[in-house]
Write an enzyme that holds these catalytic residues in place. Structure first.
Site, PDB file in Angstrom:
ATOM      1  N   TYR A 151       0.782  -1.230   0.000  1.00 55.29           N
ATOM      2  CA  TYR A 151       0.000   0.000   0.000  1.00 55.29           C
ATOM      3  C   TYR A 151       0.816   1.284   0.000  1.00 55.29           C
ATOM      4  CZ  TYR A 151      -3.692  -3.338   0.600  1.00 55.29           C
ATOM      5  OH  TYR A 151      -4.536  -4.397   0.400  1.00 55.29           O
ATOM      6  N   TYR A 433     -10.932  -3.389   9.690  1.00 54.78           N
ATOM      7  CA  TYR A 433     -11.985  -2.984   8.763  1.00 54.78           C
ATOM      8  C   TYR A 433     -11.526  -3.199   7.339  1.00 54.78           C
ATOM      9  CZ  TYR A 433      -9.547   1.571   8.319  1.00 54.78           C
ATOM     10  OH  TYR A 433      -8.641   2.592   8.100  1.00 54.78           O
TER      11      TYR A 433
END
Length: 433
Positions: A151, A433
């Site tokens: 990322y 999440y």
């Protein structure tokens, strides 16, 4: 609730065109269409090595995750073209920051089928999410990750480290006293409600937390169809001396690995809004009958557990990355939070998507508020947007990044930023999440 509904944000046209050139269709999935959602969720479950999504699970997710924006990639040439070969879902949630909250574009469910690797799909999807969030007017995006090497290339930085603990309870003992109030068992239905209600209150107390959602608490309580052997989950809550519920804990008992006569207690989730609630629930776990070891995850790096036990060498703490952030608008993000001390810095920021590239003058006043403006002045610090995102909440030190050559510049300025950015307590993110 944020005025921005992620479901109304269109698919990024740049990523759409890039994937269309490769013969793939990148588009939003209608979450209200049960069949279309079911096929998307099948792809998500397959991507995370999960089971087939049955009707019960589909109903659960269809009703409890109705605010999610689902985006998927389709390949018309495969045997089942209606099932996506890649997925991502997103929504807007409040992120607690020092001094308040900031709306954040939360990203989850990122999968690419093993049959479609190395075709630029993940890049197109993640860049599409970042551009869509920026176009929608968000100043921040965030995610939790299963793989840490992916990322950074999209501007995300590891910003919220968390702890995992393994406690030998016979050695560690207990020295934290006995808090006022009581610990009591609750049903799993009540446990899910308590976890959600306590989280809603405690998440505003420390930077890094986001709002929860009903399915997350039902999963922790073992009530979701996605949880294997959910009926083995047990729950307790802490009620203070005034009769208010201030904490809740979901846990499981597992067979001990080294001593089969004694068990291991795994804390699935501990939510507490007071120090007494934290201490009481940890004491319950560490003094549980027939338990030799306790394991707990997603605890803050300054967890008081170290000082609640008699012998801290019996409690092993492992710190690792957890929450990742991505600033989308430098002035809005830096001006949204408060700071612990005055500081002045000129930051030269590079951004792989050119959303935040530029040189910015940061002026933090004695009132704890910041003003940020573009400047032509020579920079004190040169860094990527991922590194600025890492230090945003004060959970990652600028001096550490400077020493590791993840950024460059004036050491004294980096030290001043650390003092200014660091809140009274390090950031914490207690859920995935």
């Amino acid at each position: 609730m944020s005025p921005i509904d992620a479901r109304t944000v269109p698919a990024d046209p740049t990523s759409h065109a890039r994937l269309a050139a490769a013969g793939l269709d990148y588009r939003l999935v209608d979450g209200a269409d049960r069949d279309a959602l079911g096929r998307t969720l099948q792809a998500v479950s397959r991507g995370f090595l999960g089971p087939e999504v049955n009707d019960e699970s589909l109903t659960e997710q269809h009703t409890q995750l109705a605010d999610r924006r689902y985006t998927a990639v389709f390949d018309a040439s495969i045997a089942e073209p209606e099932i996506p070969v890649a997925t991502v879902d997103s929504w807007v949630t409040p992120l607690t920051i020092p001094g308040g909250e900031l709306d954040m574009w939360a990203i989850s469910g990122v999968t690419v089928s093993p049959t479609h690797r190395r075709r630029g799909i993940a890049r197109a999807m993640l860049e599409g999410e970042v551009r869509a969030a920026a176009e929608a007017g968000l100043a921040m995006a965030g995610l939790t990750v299963t793989e840490t090497t992916i990322y950074g290339r999209y501007g995300f930085g590891s910003a919220i480290p968390m702890s995992r603990w393994t406690i030998d309870v016979r050695r560690a003992g207990w020295s934290g006293g006995e808090p006022d109030g009581r610990v009591e068992f609750v049903s799993r239905e009540q446990l899910a409600r308590d976890l959600g209600e306590v989280h809603d209150r405690q998440r505003t107390l420390r930077a890094g937390e986001i709002a929860g959602w009903p399915r997350r608490w039902r999963q922790h309580a073992g009530l979701s169809s996605s949880v294997k052997d959910g009926d083995s989950v047990r729950g307790v809550r802490y009620v203070d001396a005034d009769g208010a519920v201030r904490g809740a804990m979901a846990y499981r008992i597992a067979e001990g690995e080294s001593d089969f006569a004694l068990a291991r207690l795994d804390i699935r989730h501990l939510a507490a809004e007071t120090d007494d609630a934290t201490a009481a629930l940890l004491r319950f776990a560490l003094q549980h009958d027939l338990v030799a070891e306790v394991r707990t995850d997603l605890r803050p790096v300054d967890d008081p557990l170290r000082w609640l036990v008699s012998d801290e060498r019996g409690a092993v703490q492992t710190i690792r990355d957890h929450g990742w952030l991505r600033i989308l608008d430098v002035p809005r993000a830096l001006e949204a939070r408060t700071y612990s001390a005055p500081a002045t810095a000129t930051l030269e920021v590079t951004d792989p998507l050119d959303l935040t590239t530029g040189t910015w003058h940061l002026e933090i006043g004695a009132d704890g508020r910041a003003h940020v403006a573009p400047t032509d002045a020579a920079p004190d610090i040169r860094l990527g947007i991922a590194q600025l995102s890492s230090i945003f909440l004060g959970g990652v030190p600028a001096l550490g990044l400077l020493a590791a050559r993840r950024m460059a510049g004036d050491r004294a300025v980096a030290a001043a930023l650390d003092v200014a950015f660091r809140p009274a307590q390090p950031p914490s993110l207690s859920i995935w999440y």
